[in-house]
Design a protein around this motif. Sequence first.
Motif, short mmCIF file in Angstrom:
data_model
loop_
_atom_site.label_atom_id
_atom_site.label_comp_id
_atom_site.label_asym_id
_atom_site.label_seq_id
_atom_site.Cartn_x
_atom_site.Cartn_y
_atom_site.Cartn_z
N SER A 509 -25.77 29.66 -1.02
CA SER A 509 -26.57 28.44 -0.86
C SER A 509 -25.67 27.22 -0.67
CB SER A 509 -27.47 28.24 -2.08
OG SER A 509 -28.40 29.30 -2.20
N ILE A 510 -24.63 27.11 -1.48
CA ILE A 510 -23.71 25.97 -1.35
C ILE A 510 -23.02 26.01 0.01
CG2 ILE A 510 -21.61 24.92 -2.28
CD1 ILE A 510 -22.48 25.93 -5.05
N TYR A 511 -22.58 27.19 0.38
CA TYR A 511 -21.86 27.36 1.65
C TYR A 511 -22.75 26.97 2.84
CZ TYR A 511 -18.38 29.59 4.70
OH TYR A 511 -17.42 29.83 5.64
N THR A 512 -23.98 27.48 2.84
CA THR A 512 -24.88 27.21 3.97
C THR A 512 -25.32 25.76 4.03
OG1 THR A 512 -26.72 28.01 2.60
CG2 THR A 512 -25.75 29.56 4.15
N VAL A 513 -25.49 25.12 2.87
CA VAL A 513 -25.87 23.70 2.86
C VAL A 513 -24.77 22.86 3.50
CG1 VAL A 513 -26.18 21.70 1.37
CG2 VAL A 513 -27.48 23.77 0.94
N PHE A 514 -23.53 23.11 3.12
CA PHE A 514 -22.42 22.36 3.69
C PHE A 514 -22.28 22.64 5.19
CE2 PHE A 514 -21.05 21.65 -0.67
CZ PHE A 514 -20.53 20.36 -0.60
N ASN A 552 -33.39 19.91 3.34
CA ASN A 552 -32.64 21.12 3.66
C ASN A 552 -31.91 21.66 2.42
OD1 ASN A 552 -31.48 22.81 6.09
ND2 ASN A 552 -29.72 22.31 4.81
N THR A 553 -31.37 20.75 1.62
CA THR A 553 -30.66 21.18 0.40
C THR A 553 -31.62 21.83 -0.59
OG1 THR A 553 -29.08 19.36 0.70
CG2 THR A 553 -29.19 20.39 -1.48
N LEU A 554 -32.78 21.22 -0.79
CA LEU A 554 -33.75 21.77 -1.76
C LEU A 554 -34.29 23.12 -1.30
CD1 LEU A 554 -35.75 18.55 -2.77
CD2 LEU A 554 -33.96 19.73 -4.07
N LEU A 555 -34.65 23.22 -0.01
CA LEU A 555 -35.24 24.46 0.46
C LEU A 555 -34.22 25.58 0.59
CD1 LEU A 555 -37.88 23.25 3.09
CD2 LEU A 555 -38.17 23.83 0.68
N ARG A 556 -32.95 25.24 0.71
CA ARG A 556 -31.92 26.28 0.67
C ARG A 556 -31.84 26.90 -0.73
NH1 ARG A 556 -29.82 29.04 4.99
NH2 ARG A 556 -29.04 27.64 6.62
N CYS A 557 -32.31 26.17 -1.73
CA CYS A 557 -32.23 26.65 -3.11
C CYS A 557 -33.59 27.05 -3.66
CB CYS A 557 -31.62 25.56 -4.00
SG CYS A 557 -29.95 25.05 -3.50
#
Length: 646
Positions: A509-514, A552-557
């Motif tokens: 999740s962290i990787y894809t958000v960045f 995008n950050t919230l929905l990635r998590c």
Amino acid sequence: MKFGKTLDNLMVPEWRHQYMNYNELKQMIRNAVEKAPSGSRPSNDVAIGYYRDFEELFFNSCGVELTKVNYFFAHKQAEAHRKLATLNYQLDRRRAQQDPRGSTASRGSASSWSRQTENKRKLPPIKKLRLAMSEFYLSLIMLQNYQTLNMTAFRKICKKYDKNLKSEAGFAWYDKYVLRSTLAITLQLDRMISTTENMYTDYLANGDRSEAMAKLRVPPLGHPTPPVHVFSAGLFLGLFLVGAIICFISYFSVDTSPEFRYTFVSLFRGPISGVTFGFCLAINIKVYEKVGVNHVLIFEVERRNAIGAMRALEISSFFGYMCTLSILLYLLHKEFFIEDPIYIPLVQVAFVVVLFLNPLRILFYSGRIWLLTVMGRILLSPFFFVNFADFWVADQWTSLVVTIVDHYYLVRFYVRYFLDRSDAFEFEPDYAVAVIRCLPAWFRFAQSLRRFRDSGSKSTDYLINALKYFLFIAEVVFSTIQMETIAHYTDLFESPWTWAYITICIVSSIYTVFWDLLMDFGLFRVWNGENKFLRDNLVYPRWFYYFVIVENTLLRCVWILEFALVHQELIAPYNGKSLICFSEIVRRFFWNFLRLENEHLYNCGQFRATRDIFITRLDPQEERFLESVMDNTEDLGREKRNKKYF
């Protein structure tokens, strides 16, 4: 419609900054009139000085704009001249092969050269030549429209200056500078357009000019969607909305068992999510058209057959209406005297597949062929060069994993049902589900490796991107192992595979958000000023980018929320998957806006407004030959112009 609005609508999006800045000059005139000394007469020294200073400032600004436009127009003409010479050379090679005696005297030298080299190098396929000629003709028409719009803009702004300031300086400046500029001389451009039409007619259409012009036809700029498609889109959208409301009411009002609802969700979640995704794409296309993001060029689609927002809405609404009909028949099957509603989802899916694979040249045939071609390239990802459309569609698949799995469940259900197996109504995952969940990520992983190879192993960004999809595959692997071994533990968190799964999900999740924010969206390029944390060039309103960053950050998590709700037994597992499915569709919906905008800005930086059709590479000797042909053509054209006009 005012000319400023017309100019904005008819601009080539990738050349937007190369047009004359009509609105800014218009605002200068308006401000000058408003700030003019009040109560002053023309003989007043203050007023005369004011208007003289403004005249100098205004026409200096016009001169800067004219220089910019002249330079760009001359550059594009030279580029087109080069492309025309290359296409002419390739056609001449093919013509020399078909007629060894050569053709016209004016091209005799080129034919001679072709006869010497035709046996050495492979001739380009006729289909690719047609495509290259068609795209080149489109670029010429765009350049012609660019010239016409800018000439009109200069004429109108000078006329507006004279009208508002009671002067004749605008007409004099236009006559002295604009009419004698490079922009006003269209002889070379007109000749290239005529030559292209004749070349296509003679050598690619067997002398049939009507057929040639039909192939070269360019859609009029600002041409509205045909009324039949607007009517169909409105009709099916209205039917869909009414049907969706009735379905929603029926689902909660019909007295059914939990098993019936579970089967309903398992059978219809895939089609419903597919329709939802279709509507999202239609909105994406509409916004692209509104803000000037040239998605047609980005996807390398034939502009003459491109599907616009209204047609996309028509398609989505039609399938949405079909979906609501199926749901109503399933929920209210007793009222419709249907004994066994199980077959209804099968009929719906079969109907969609038949329409999509229909070989007849109807129902958006070119669009279906384009999509099938892209899908084929994705399935064979490591073996083909990766275009933008290839990895964009594959990215969409990564967001439709639950939808794809649901359709697998649908197929598996009917196979078991027809075999009269006792486990037909069980929609639990098996090892095939794990493989299917990995496939979209595998396709993107393979594409990233292929792009790394094609880059000459110079860009490590592709390897970094490949790692993102490798992490997703690892998620599926750990998730599958965790589900298979959970029976050996009394508590979920006693299993080491649970912690391994949570850890890999957090890292992913962290990787894809960045990656989304930095690479796909191109944000965080500016750290100060108005566009803080964004970038210099923005297409959408500034607030939208901050919203997408948070969204995008919230929905990635969102997997954290789903994991917690299912673990606490607040929702059923299949409802948890529904949460994941639709939240990912929403995330991809907003992702599409910024991803294509980022690609569009790259095209703008390259002034790329048409597709680059690669035919064959010329060797140095052929390059020198082409340069000599171009020089001779320019000298001949210059002599003709001198004799005729001067």
